[in-house]
Design a protein around this motif. Structure first.
Motif, mmCIF file in Angstrom:
data_model
loop_
_atom_site.group_PDB
_atom_site.id
_atom_site.type_symbol
_atom_site.label_atom_id
_atom_site.label_comp_id
_atom_site.label_asym_id
_atom_site.label_seq_id
_atom_site.Cartn_x
_atom_site.Cartn_y
_atom_site.Cartn_z
ATOM 1 N N GLU B 138 0.924 -1.023 -0.236
ATOM 2 C CA GLU B 138 0.426 -0.043 0.179
ATOM 3 C C GLU B 138 0.884 0.698 -0.146
ATOM 4 O O GLU B 138 1.420 1.643 1.107
ATOM 5 C CB GLU B 138 -0.778 0.349 0.916
ATOM 6 C CG GLU B 138 -1.996 1.006 0.816
ATOM 7 C CD GLU B 138 -2.379 0.916 2.363
ATOM 8 O OE1 GLU B 138 -3.876 0.481 2.191
ATOM 9 O OE2 GLU B 138 -1.912 0.976 4.106
ATOM 10 N N THR B 141 0.726 4.341 2.148
ATOM 11 C CA THR B 141 1.477 4.010 3.978
ATOM 12 C C THR B 141 2.958 2.885 4.055
ATOM 13 O O THR B 141 3.673 2.794 5.363
ATOM 14 C CB THR B 141 0.342 3.655 4.920
ATOM 15 O OG1 THR B 141 0.435 1.631 4.011
ATOM 16 C CG2 THR B 141 -1.219 3.390 5.249
ATOM 17 N N VAL B 145 1.093 -5.753 1.664
ATOM 18 C CA VAL B 145 -0.110 -6.630 1.513
ATOM 19 C C VAL B 145 0.088 -7.777 1.411
ATOM 20 O O VAL B 145 0.063 -8.272 0.208
ATOM 21 C CB VAL B 145 -1.015 -5.329 1.106
ATOM 22 C CG1 VAL B 145 -2.777 -6.084 1.372
ATOM 23 C CG2 VAL B 145 -1.221 -3.944 1.292
ATOM 24 N N GLU B 155 0.999 -5.837 6.527
ATOM 25 C CA GLU B 155 1.115 -4.412 6.873
ATOM 26 C C GLU B 155 2.558 -4.519 8.041
ATOM 27 O O GLU B 155 1.614 -3.445 9.017
ATOM 28 C CB GLU B 155 0.078 -4.757 8.274
ATOM 29 C CG GLU B 155 -1.482 -4.971 7.166
ATOM 30 C CD GLU B 155 -2.797 -4.721 8.275
ATOM 31 O OE1 GLU B 155 -2.536 -4.487 9.141
ATOM 32 O OE2 GLU B 155 -3.221 -4.380 7.048
ATOM 33 N N GLN B 218 -6.582 1.083 -6.410
ATOM 34 C CA GLN B 218 -6.033 0.397 -4.414
ATOM 35 C C GLN B 218 -4.354 -0.055 -4.560
ATOM 36 O O GLN B 218 -4.288 -0.466 -4.057
ATOM 37 C CB GLN B 218 -6.998 -1.150 -4.855
ATOM 38 C CG GLN B 218 -8.410 -0.469 -3.890
ATOM 39 C CD GLN B 218 -9.375 -1.013 -4.866
ATOM 40 O OE1 GLN B 218 -8.901 -0.568 -6.224
ATOM 41 N NE2 GLN B 218 -10.075 -0.008 -4.489
ATOM 42 N N GLY B 219 -3.773 0.625 -5.820
ATOM 43 C CA GLY B 219 -2.329 0.134 -6.335
ATOM 44 C C GLY B 219 -2.357 -0.936 -6.611
ATOM 45 O O GLY B 219 -0.738 -1.542 -6.538
ATOM 46 N N SER B 220 -2.901 -2.134 -7.529
ATOM 47 C CA SER B 220 -2.893 -3.546 -8.015
ATOM 48 C C SER B 220 -2.802 -3.160 -9.246
ATOM 49 O O SER B 220 -2.559 -3.790 -10.361
ATOM 50 C CB SER B 220 -3.803 -4.079 -7.435
ATOM 51 O OG SER B 220 -4.838 -3.490 -8.091
#
Lengths: 383, 383
Positions: B138, B141, B145, B155, B218-220
């Motif tokens: 992600e 942050t 993930v 995380e 979603q950054g994917s």
């Protein structure tokens, strides 16, 4: 700065200084220049809250507007918008795009003048013109490139027709890009990444990446109608290849398959009519077409990770079976992370989507830093 | 402004005023602030040309550098770059990513200190850190993930480990994005739209759109390894679906098919070794894998219209048969307009591509208007 003002994110000089991190003196200088140039105005607030109330900044919408034009095979829609994006007047008239650029653009010009008269705006208030056409366009020059349904338009410099009459910049793009931009600005302002899929006779896609149109290296991005789909080696496409998406799932392809199976249908419109009449074969075919399109989109969802897929074009008139088929495959085949918040929905902008999107293309051009910097530097030179 | 200076497009205050359209007083104020902040320096020119020669602006590379880190399953590469992008020192050491964040990041931290000592740069000269990791992240942050090959990292807030030690911002992204950025900056600076396809055990893609990484909603974005390919309903993928691209054409899949046919091979590395030894079955399989990947890329070329497709990863070590297969299908299936100037080439940035790309991620962050505005507004507040 202009973007912050237009979005209502900065209402005062103090807001601008805070949000841009620029010195107050720099902000003052730039704001004065924008006011002098006529794009921004500063008002007194409605009521005093004690002390000297700050003066509010907003776009000067009374003196600045744009024209958006949506040309189709047989229709012309023109909209007059102020630079805040508010529609002031619009009209729709029948045309034949095959009559060629001179006749069609003269028709557009006449409609533009009518709208300006109707909205009581002078010619000088028009700051830019956006035009969507039903074929590929070299965006930098505004010339159509071998447009299949626009005989006589190949390499015709559309902007030149208007620049002499209006003395403003003219932006020309293909209809799907313009629809994507309009849908994003008017229905999904918060979406940075959106795909607009137009399913008519052919199939095309407008791509919004990070809030802006993605046109690609040669301007051909979004041409998904000729992506190969599985299990269709015998579907011959007008592009000369076989197995293309639009040769299997476009409106004309569905009509041909219905005809071959004994139900006469010539166009996508005919298929829509049959579905609306409750024809079971047509309904099944549309849903199956949705699955085939969904298979291609599932791959594009993995690749591009959009927030929304918006479906427009003639076939979207029967969006229930069509989108059911699409969603079925997308949610089965795309990655969970990418589909988790994805929405697949019919277009909300309706018949005016094209002209409003073309207007938005013009507004975005006016509000872009390049345009402003150029305008201000010219203005300062003259002052 | 900083972008113009860093690209060498503006060398003096006069250049900046001309190119940005900003008033000379505004330019002077901003330049003074950038100099005060230490990112820019102003020099005397080498020789006088009569009259008072203008002072030249350039990035202050002596006092500003970044660290780029490339973490793989079993390797760690770190590079120290000045903010002009010039590598000052680098190193490569073996690690096991499975040892988890504490051990691996402590190792990285030690290597960073060694490089700073070796290049004789103080800790305070480091202005940002970029890190590429072999799994999904992600980006906002910097937390991995569910990374499949990084147990214990799910995380984990990677930036926190370094911010306390270096007091700078830390950008973390997946390895393919970092490779795409590095390849674009160092090998294709003129390409606005580029795809970097990494073919190792799995298959992933880094997307550069309009000069910037496209990460999607979603950054994917770029997760092309799970796009369905035709005619492979029995290829079971680790994602739980069948017929995925990487389950058919990834390095591990090719190795499994070779093994099944009687030639022992466990990984993509083994397949590379066999091809280099002249094994005909391995060579045929790699070329066939290239065709399958080419089929997916052909669709993406129509959709995205890139200028270049760059191929990296373990399997790119046998790029001749691999790219031959890919090109075969791309040029057959993509639209002529989109392939006309397209280049499909092996990666040029080599083993250091990841760490240099991660460094570039850090530099781009430093040179972005947001960072500068924030930094200047803080600086002005303190002054």
């Amino acid at each position: 700065m202009l973007d912050l003002i237009s979005r209502g994110a900065a209402e005062t000089r103090t807001d601008l200084a805070r949000q841009t991190g620029m010195a107050r003196s720099t902000v003052a200088q730039r704001v004065d220049a924008l006011i002098g140039f006529g794009l921004v105005e500063e008002t007194e607030p409605g009521e005093s809250t004690g002390g000297r109330p700050p003066r509010l900044l907003r776009l000067n919408t009374a003196h600045n507007c744009v024209l958006g034009v949506d040309l189709g095979a047989t229709h012309c829609r023109v909209a007059l918008l102020d630079i805040g994006g508010k529609p002031l007047a619009s009209c729709e008239t029948p045309i034949q795009i095959t009559q060629g650029p001179h006749e069609v653009l003269a028709h557009v010009d006449a409609r533009m003048h009518e709208l300006l008269t109707r909205a009581n705006r002078p010619l000088e208030s028009v700051k830019a013109i956006g035009i969507g056409v039903p074929g590929p366009v070299e965006f930098a020059t505004g010339r159509p490139v071998n447009p299949p349904i626009m005989p006589g338009w190949h390499e015709y410099p559309i902007p030149d027709f208007f620049t002499s009459r209006y003395n403003v910049e003219v932006l020309v793009d293909n209809d799907v890009n313009v629809l994507a931009l309009g849908e994003r600005r008017f229905a999904y302002p918060g979406s940075a990444h959106l795909l607009f899929v137009k399913i008519g006779t052919g199939i095309g896609c407008g791509i919004v990446a990070d809030g802006r149109l993605h046109r690609g290296a040669q301007g051909s991005a979004g041409d998904i109608g000729h992506i190969r789909v599985p299990d269709a080696p015998h579907a011959v496409c007008r592009c000369g290849n076989t197995g293309c998406l639009e040769a299997v799932a476009g409106g004309a392809a569905l009509a041909a398959r219905l005809s071959a199976a004994g139900t006469p249908a010539r166009t996508g419109h005919d298929v829509v009519t049959l579905v609306n009449q409750g024809d079971a074969a047509a309904l099944r075919l549309v849903r199956e077409g949705g699955r085939v399109i969904g298979d291609v989109l599932a791959g594009l969802v993995n690749f591009f990770n959009p927030e929304a897929i918006v479906v427009g074009g003639v076939m979207a008139q029967v969006h229930e079976p069509l989108l059911a088929g699409m969603r079925e495959v997308i949610y089965q085949r795309s990655l969970p992370l990418a589909t988790h918040r994805l929405t697949v929905v019919p277009s909300r902008s309706g018949e005016e989507g094209g002209s409003l999107g073309a207007g938005r293309l013009a507004i975005d051009h006016i509000l872009a830093p390049d345009y402003i910097n150029r305008a201000l530097s010219t203005g300062q030179g003259a002052a």
